[in-house]
Structures are given as structure tokens and as C-alpha cells.
Design a protein around this motif. Structure first.
Motif, short mmCIF file in Angstrom:
data_model
loop_
_atom_site.label_atom_id
_atom_site.label_comp_id
_atom_site.label_asym_id
_atom_site.label_seq_id
_atom_site.Cartn_x
_atom_site.Cartn_y
_atom_site.Cartn_z
N LEU A 223 0.83 -1.22 0.00
CA LEU A 223 0.00 0.00 0.00
C LEU A 223 0.86 1.26 0.00
N LEU A 224 1.94 1.25 0.78
CA LEU A 224 2.77 2.46 0.88
C LEU A 224 3.54 2.72 -0.42
N GLY A 225 4.00 1.65 -1.03
CA GLY A 225 4.69 1.79 -2.31
C GLY A 225 6.16 2.12 -2.23
N ASN A 226 6.61 2.72 -1.13
CA ASN A 226 8.00 3.15 -1.09
C ASN A 226 8.60 3.02 0.31
N GLY A 227 8.30 1.94 0.98
CA GLY A 227 8.81 1.77 2.34
C GLY A 227 7.91 0.81 3.08
N SER A 228 8.15 0.69 4.40
CA SER A 228 7.34 -0.27 5.16
C SER A 228 6.71 0.41 6.37
N ALA A 229 6.00 -0.39 7.14
CA ALA A 229 5.19 0.13 8.25
C ALA A 229 6.04 0.86 9.28
N TYR A 230 5.43 1.85 9.95
CA TYR A 230 6.16 2.52 11.04
C TYR A 230 5.30 2.90 12.25
N TYR A 231 4.01 3.09 12.08
CA TYR A 231 3.21 3.45 13.28
C TYR A 231 3.10 2.26 14.24
N ALA A 232 2.65 1.12 13.72
CA ALA A 232 2.52 -0.05 14.60
C ALA A 232 3.89 -0.55 15.09
N PRO A 233 4.93 -0.52 14.23
CA PRO A 233 6.26 -0.86 14.76
C PRO A 233 6.72 0.09 15.87
N GLY A 234 6.45 1.39 15.71
CA GLY A 234 6.83 2.37 16.75
C GLY A 234 6.09 2.10 18.05
N ALA A 235 4.80 1.78 17.95
CA ALA A 235 4.01 1.49 19.15
C ALA A 235 4.52 0.22 19.83
N SER A 236 4.93 -0.75 19.03
CA SER A 236 5.42 -2.03 19.59
C SER A 236 6.73 -1.81 20.33
N LEU A 237 7.64 -1.05 19.73
CA LEU A 237 8.91 -0.76 20.40
C LEU A 237 8.67 0.01 21.70
N THR A 238 7.69 0.90 21.67
CA THR A 238 7.40 1.72 22.85
C THR A 238 6.87 0.85 23.99
N GLN A 239 6.05 -0.15 23.64
CA GLN A 239 5.54 -1.04 24.68
C GLN A 239 6.67 -1.86 25.31
N MET A 240 7.59 -2.34 24.47
CA MET A 240 8.73 -3.09 25.01
C MET A 240 9.60 -2.17 25.88
N ALA A 241 9.84 -0.95 25.37
CA ALA A 241 10.67 0.02 26.11
C ALA A 241 10.05 0.31 27.48
N GLU A 242 8.75 0.50 27.51
CA GLU A 242 8.09 0.82 28.78
C GLU A 242 8.25 -0.31 29.78
N SER A 243 8.08 -1.55 29.30
CA SER A 243 8.18 -2.69 30.21
C SER A 243 9.58 -2.79 30.82
N ILE A 244 10.59 -2.45 30.00
CA ILE A 244 11.98 -2.52 30.47
C ILE A 244 12.29 -1.33 31.39
N LEU A 245 11.97 -0.13 30.93
CA LEU A 245 12.38 1.07 31.67
C LEU A 245 11.66 1.20 33.01
N LYS A 246 10.41 0.71 33.06
CA LYS A 246 9.66 0.78 34.32
C LYS A 246 9.72 -0.54 35.08
N ASP A 247 10.52 -1.48 34.58
CA ASP A 247 10.62 -2.81 35.18
C ASP A 247 9.23 -3.41 35.44
N LYS A 248 8.38 -3.31 34.39
CA LYS A 248 7.00 -3.79 34.56
C LYS A 248 6.91 -5.31 34.52
N ARG A 249 7.91 -5.93 33.86
CA ARG A 249 7.93 -7.40 33.74
C ARG A 249 6.68 -7.91 33.02
N ARG A 250 6.36 -7.27 31.91
CA ARG A 250 5.25 -7.75 31.10
C ARG A 250 5.64 -9.02 30.36
#
Ligand code: NAI
Ligand code: OAA
Length: 311
Positions: A223-250
Motif C-alpha cells: 500500500l505504501l509503495g516506497n517503504g514499510s510500516a512505522y506506526y505499529a512498529p513504533g508502538a510495539s517498540l514503545t511497549q517493550m521500552a516501557e516494560s523494560i524502563l519501568k521494570d514492569k515485567r510484562r
């Protein structure tokens, strides 16, 4: 005194910039956004633009753009998104030679200035790039993590929620294995509000959703034609980052070095993990049925083939 967390995002393209903004919006810490020297001014411009959004958003995260690794020194977390993205007609594996060189050199610089950090890799083909970063860093396995499963599961959950007309918050899919067409959505472990998915949908319909999930990245590339996804990848990285930085242990799926878990050795593969202050705190092993194990074997085989290229 409470110390602010420092997160460096390497690669200030679509995924890197999106991730930096999402992390700052959640006020997880201060963000350093780094790209190559030729991109120094645009990187500074993106960071300044994000910083100027913070008074509106109500976040005191600071964001700086740079091309100098000294600015990343003593990061608590480093997210590597540097590299090229695929275009229509390409597979993620087509990126392997170019991105292996980039991920290796980036990791060496990161480690020089942040020897105690935790690294999350996004660059594709991500299972093999996690291997490259682990090798280049010399870090213990708990501190080098690949992002795949949170995104793949998010896509699966999106399609299920749409199909059933229920809240995305109540859909709990479970996707393991390679970040590619051989990924393994584990239907048996997926549920909606605790009720097994199989109670809601026919096998045929589930199979179609599984197939759409497997090719979800390619759907966006087309659909994008000139690259790949970034909103859902950004949200996914942010969820992992939060679990690590806040020691949430998700309990989140992530690419980890397996040393006997699930019956594999010396292999990076997406598995359920507990993410906390030390990175991967634990790999959660599951009992798999023969057909599920067979699917995971196929996944493992496709990762091994790509890792062989960069070994
Ligand atoms: N694992 C996953 O789930 C996902 C992986 N990806 C992958 O992430 C990577 C980045 O994707 P996008 O951000 O969309 O690409 P992009 O092209 O928008 O950004 C990549 C950035 O990396 C920079 N870069 C290149 N070499 C560098 C180096 N040596 N040091 C620092 N920066 C460098 C480029 O200048 C560019 O700004 C791709 O490999 C893509 O396939 C993307 C989405 C999801
Ligand atoms: O499809 C791609 O190349 C980018 C990616 O990994 C994804 O969106 O899942």
C-alpha cells in the motif's frame, strides 16, 4: 534523587522518528535520536519539532537530534532502527547484506558509549539482525532483544477485533517464531476476554486471519509503495521500552537467544519473554502440540538460513 531515563534511537527514519515521538509522548525518559552525518540537520530538525510538541502534549521528555555517538553515552536503552527498508516485490531477507553491515557498525558505536545498556533491534531481517547485534556487542543474551512478536500479535489482534466487533483491549493473540511468512500465530493460546478464539470463529476464518497476519508487513509495503510500516512498529517498540524502563515485567513476545528452550540451541527466535529492568528476565516455555512444534521448526529453519548468510 530519581534519575531520568535515557533512551537512544539509532536511525531517524520512519520507524526511528515515530518511536522517538511515542516514547516522549509517554514520558518514558529523555530521547536521543541519531542518524548518519549526512542526515544530521534533518535529524536535529525532527527532534526539535518533536520537542516543540511536548508543551502541547504535556510531557517533559527532552528530545535531541544528533549524528554524534557521544550524545548517546550512558543510555539506559538503545533502539536500533538503522538500515534500509524493503520496497514492493522484496522480502525482508533481501535486506540482509546491507543491514548486517549497518547493524554491526552501529552496535559497535553504541556499546563503546553505553557498555551497560539494553539493546532492542528493529532493523530487518530482524531475527538475523538480533544475532548480528548480539555478536557485535559482546553483551549477555538478556541485554540484546529483537522486536517482532509484539507487532505481529498487534496485527493479529487488530484483525480479530475487527472481525468480532469487540474491543482490541480484550483480544489476546499469541504469535511466535520468525518475523516472516513462517511466523506461528498460536491459535490455541489466543483468547478474547479469556474465552478461546475457537469459540468465536470457524477454523476456515481463523486460517484466513492467520494468513493475513503472516503477510501483514507485506500488505503495508504494497500500500505504501516506497517503504514499510512505522506506526505499529513504533508502538510495539514503545511497549517493550516501557516494560523494560519501568521494570514492569510484562509477558511479551520478543526475539531472544535460545539455549535449549523450545528444543533449539544457538538460535534467535520469537518466544514469550518477561521484559523487565534487566531486559529479558525470563523465557517462558510452552507445551506445544506436534503440529505447533512443526510450524515452529519451519520458522526456526528459515531464521537459520538467513543467519548462515551473516555468519
Ligand atoms: N522488526 C520489525 O518489526 C520491523 C522492522 N523494520 C525495519 O526497520 C528498518 C528501518 O525502517 P524505516 O525506519 O522505515 O526505514 P527508513 O529508511 O525510513 O529509516 C532508516 C534510517 O536509518 C538511517 N541509517 C542508515 N544507515 C545508518 C547508520 N549506519 N547509522 C545510523 N543511521 C543509519 C537512514 O539514514 C534512515 O534515516 C528497516 O530495516 C525495516 O525493514 C520496520 C518495521 C517493522
Ligand atoms: O514488512 C516490512 O518489511 C517491515 C516489517 O517488518 C513489518 O512491518 O512487519
Amino acid at each position: 534523587m530519581l534519575k531520568r531515563k535515557k533512551i537512544s534511537v539509532i536511525g531517524a527514519g520512519f520507524t526511528g522518528a515515530t518511536t522517538a515521538l511515542m516514547i516522549a509522548m509517554k514520558e518514558l525518559g529523555d530521547v536521543v535520536l541519531l542518524d548518519i552525518p549526512q542526515m544530521e540537520n534533518p535529524t536535529k530538525g525532527k527532534a526539535l519539532d518533536m520537542l516543540e510538541a511536548m508543551p502541547v502534549i504535556g510531557s517533559d521528555s527532552r528530545i535531541v537530534g544528533t549524528a554524534n555517538y557521544e550524545d548517546t553515552a550512558d543510555s539506559d536503552l538503545v533502539i536500533i532502527t538503522a538500515g534500509i527498508a524493503r520496497k514492493p516485490g522484496m522480502s525482508r531477507d533481501d535486506l540482509v547484506n546491507t543491514n548486517a553491515g549497518i547493524v554491526k557498525s552501529v552496535t559497535e558505536q553504541v556499546v563503546k558509549y553505553s557498555p551497560n545498556t539494553i539493546i532492542i533491534i528493529l532493523s530487518n531481517p530482524v531475527d538475523a539482525m538480533t544475532y548480528v547485534a548480539h555478536k557485535a556487542s559482546g553483551f549477555p543474551k538478556n541485554r540484546v532483544i529483537g522486536q517482532a512478536g509484539v507487532l505481529d500479535t498487534a496485527r493479529f489482534n487488530t484483525f480479530i477485533a475487527e472481525e468480532l466487533g469487540v474491543s482490541v483491549e480484550d483480544v489476546h493473540g499469541f504469535v511466535l517464531g520468525v518475523h516472516g511468512d513462517d511466523m506461528v500465530p498460536l491459535v490455541r493460546y489466543s483468547n478474547v476476554g479469556g474465552v478461546p478464539l475457537e469459540k468465536f470463529l470457524s477454523k476456515e476464518r481463523i486460517d484466513e486471519i492467520v494468513q493475513r497476519t503472516r503477510t501483514g508487513g507485506g500488505e503495508i509495503v504494497g500500500l505504501l509503495g516506497n517503504g514499510s510500516a512505522y506506526y505499529a512498529p513504533g508502538a510495539s517498540l514503545t511497549q517493550m521500552a516501557e516494560s523494560i524502563l519501568k521494570d514492569k515485567r510484562r509477558l511479551l513476545p520478543a526475539i531472544a537467544l535460545l539455549e535449549g528452550e523450545f528444543g533449539y540451541n544457538d538460535l534467535f527466535l520469537g518466544v514469550p519473554t518477561i521484559l523487565g529492568g534487566n531486559g529479558i528476565e525470563k523465557i517462558v516455555e510452552l507445551e506445544l502440540l506436534p503440529e505447533e512444534k512443526e510450524a515452529l521448526n519451519k520458522s526456526a529453519e528459515s531464521v537459520r538460513k538467513v543467519i548462515e548468510i551473516v555468519q
